[in-house]
Write an enzyme that holds these catalytic residues in place. Structure first.
Site, PDB file in Angstrom:
ATOM      1  N   SER A 236       1.149  -1.329  -0.002  1.00 27.93           N
ATOM      2  CA  SER A 236       0.147   0.077   0.052  1.00 27.93           C
ATOM      3  C   SER A 236       0.831   1.327  -0.072  1.00 27.93           C
ATOM      4  O   SER A 236       2.065   1.138   0.325  1.00 27.93           O
ATOM      5  CB  SER A 236      -1.031   0.148   1.079  1.00 27.93           C
ATOM      6  OG  SER A 236      -2.098  -0.955   1.003  1.00 27.93           O
ATOM      7  N   SER A 274      -2.626  -3.627  -3.264  1.00 28.45           N
ATOM      8  CA  SER A 274      -1.983  -2.347  -2.834  1.00 28.45           C
ATOM      9  C   SER A 274      -2.997  -1.100  -2.577  1.00 28.45           C
ATOM     10  O   SER A 274      -3.633  -0.836  -3.606  1.00 28.45           O
ATOM     11  CB  SER A 274      -0.927  -1.870  -3.390  1.00 28.45           C
ATOM     12  OG  SER A 274      -0.222  -0.852  -3.072  1.00 28.45           O
ATOM     13  N   ASP A 276      -3.869   2.241  -2.314  1.00 30.05           N
ATOM     14  CA  ASP A 276      -3.430   3.733  -2.625  1.00 30.05           C
ATOM     15  C   ASP A 276      -4.247   4.641  -2.550  1.00 30.05           C
ATOM     16  O   ASP A 276      -5.128   5.023  -3.410  1.00 30.05           O
ATOM     17  CB  ASP A 276      -2.993   3.527  -4.213  1.00 30.05           C
ATOM     18  CG  ASP A 276      -1.967   2.266  -4.277  1.00 30.05           C
ATOM     19  OD1 ASP A 276      -1.272   1.666  -3.465  1.00 30.05           O
ATOM     20  OD2 ASP A 276      -1.777   1.771  -5.361  1.00 30.05           O
TER      21      ASP A 276
END
Length: 357
Positions: A236, A274, A276
């Site tokens: 992340s 991830s 974001d």
């Protein structure tokens, strides 16, 4: 502390005096860093847009999600009002609740009047479970309070500090990075700053100042062994953008939407695993965007001064440049780390890179 610019990289734009988000007048950053035994590699980062003295004065703000596999609390209220108050905290995935409560505890201690109505703190996270025992109740509310108490202006530490302590980036030791850019607007000069908690990207993707470096550094990559849990590129990234330029909430949102362009310059293609999430705020227009229960002495109207939309491109450029450099700073200002279950993450091999990989 070595930073990306110390390596002679061709990075565009003019940085502020500290090349940090704290170049924005009033912004303060603090850390709680926890490195204990073999399995504690975590912490808390606190960003105070107006410092401790004016933490309850609203800022114009907006958010953007490139990929929602993560958490940033308070986004619904930000979308509703475009107004940000309170410190912004960044931590480990399973410690959001403790930091949320810790922020409230800090406000109640410092200014009980500011907690008389309601508090909706912004707390964001990235996953440090490769180096840190993410399920252990390591971070407590007092660690969040300590990070806010430690917040200061001026140059700030980077690398394995605060919420970035246990993070990885492109298969190297990642964590906290920051950078800033000075933007001219008419006869005025403003600062755009970025703070990144970098915990994303797979090794082959890594790109440094346009050079596809990762493809030359595929060896010594323990995280490539996916038997441990996650595929390459998982993790992340949280990015907080600040500026003293007068911007509307929608313009802050537009700045947050430019963050992925800076991340892409470092090579990432945006893994599904991830989270974001990005936040941008403006410290201008103090006194506007208030939202409290009506009071007899309230003014009937509020006003805001803002940069025309047609003149906003230089601020977009500054975001992209500052985000790219902040990620590189997080990588450069780091050492190898060994943590939970003996997992090891090497540092970016600077000497080898400078020798041409």
């Amino acid at each position: 502390m070595t930073r990306a610019r110390d390596l002679g990289l061709a990075l565009g734009g003019k940085p502020g005096p500290h090349n940090a988000i704290t170049d924005i007048p009033g912004v303060e950053v603090g850390y709680t860093t926890l490195i204990e035994g073999s399995s504690v590699r975590t912490g808390v980062t606190a960003i105070l847009p107006r410092g401790r003295s004016q933490f309850d004065v609203p800022c114009s703000a907006g958010t953007f999600s490139l990929n929602g596999n993560g958490e940033m609390t308070g986004r619904a209220w930000l979308a509703e009002t475009g107004s940000l108050t309170l410190p912004v905290l960044i931590t480990s995935t399973h410690s959001v609740g403790q930091c949320h409560r810790g922020t409230i505890d800090w406000v109640v201690r410092e200014r009980p009047d500011a907690a008389a109505e309601w508090l909706l703190p912004v707390v964001a996270e990235t996953w440090d479970g490769y180096l840190n025992d993410v399920n252990a109740p390591t971070i407590r509310t007092d660690h969040a309070v300590a990070a806010i108490d430690a917040a200061a202006s001026g140059p700030i530490a980077e690398g394995s500090v605060g919420g970035g302590t246990g993070m990885t980036c492109y298969g190297f030791k990642g964590g906290t990075g920051t950078s800033s850019r000075v933007v001219s607007h008419g006869s005025d000069s403003y600062t755009v700053g970025a703070l990144v908690q970098a915990n994303f990207g797979s090794r082959p993707e890594l790109t440094v100042a346009g050079s596809h470096l990762g493809a030359e550094l595929l060896d010594d990559n323990p995280m490539a062994d996916t038997n441990w849990l996650a595929p390459a590129g998982a993790g992340s990234v949280i990015v907080v953008i600040g500026t003293d330029a007068p911007l509307l909430p929608g313009q802050c949102t537009a700045l947050a939407r430019r963050v992925p362009l800076g991340l892409a310059r470092t090579g990432t293609t945006g893994s599904h695993f991830s989270g974001d999430l990005f936040l941008a705020f403006s410290t201008a227009n103090a006194g506007a965007l208030t939202s409290h229960f009506p009071r007899p002495d309230d003014e009937p109207y509020e006003s805001m001064r803002f940069v025309p939309w047609g003149a906003i491109d230089p601020f977009f450029e500054a975001v992209v440049q500052a985000v790219e450099e902040a990620v590189l700073n997080a990588l450069v200002a780091n050492d190898e780390m060994v943590g939970h279950r003996g997992h090891r993450v090497p540092a970016l091999p600077l000497a080898r890179w400078q020798e041409g990989a």
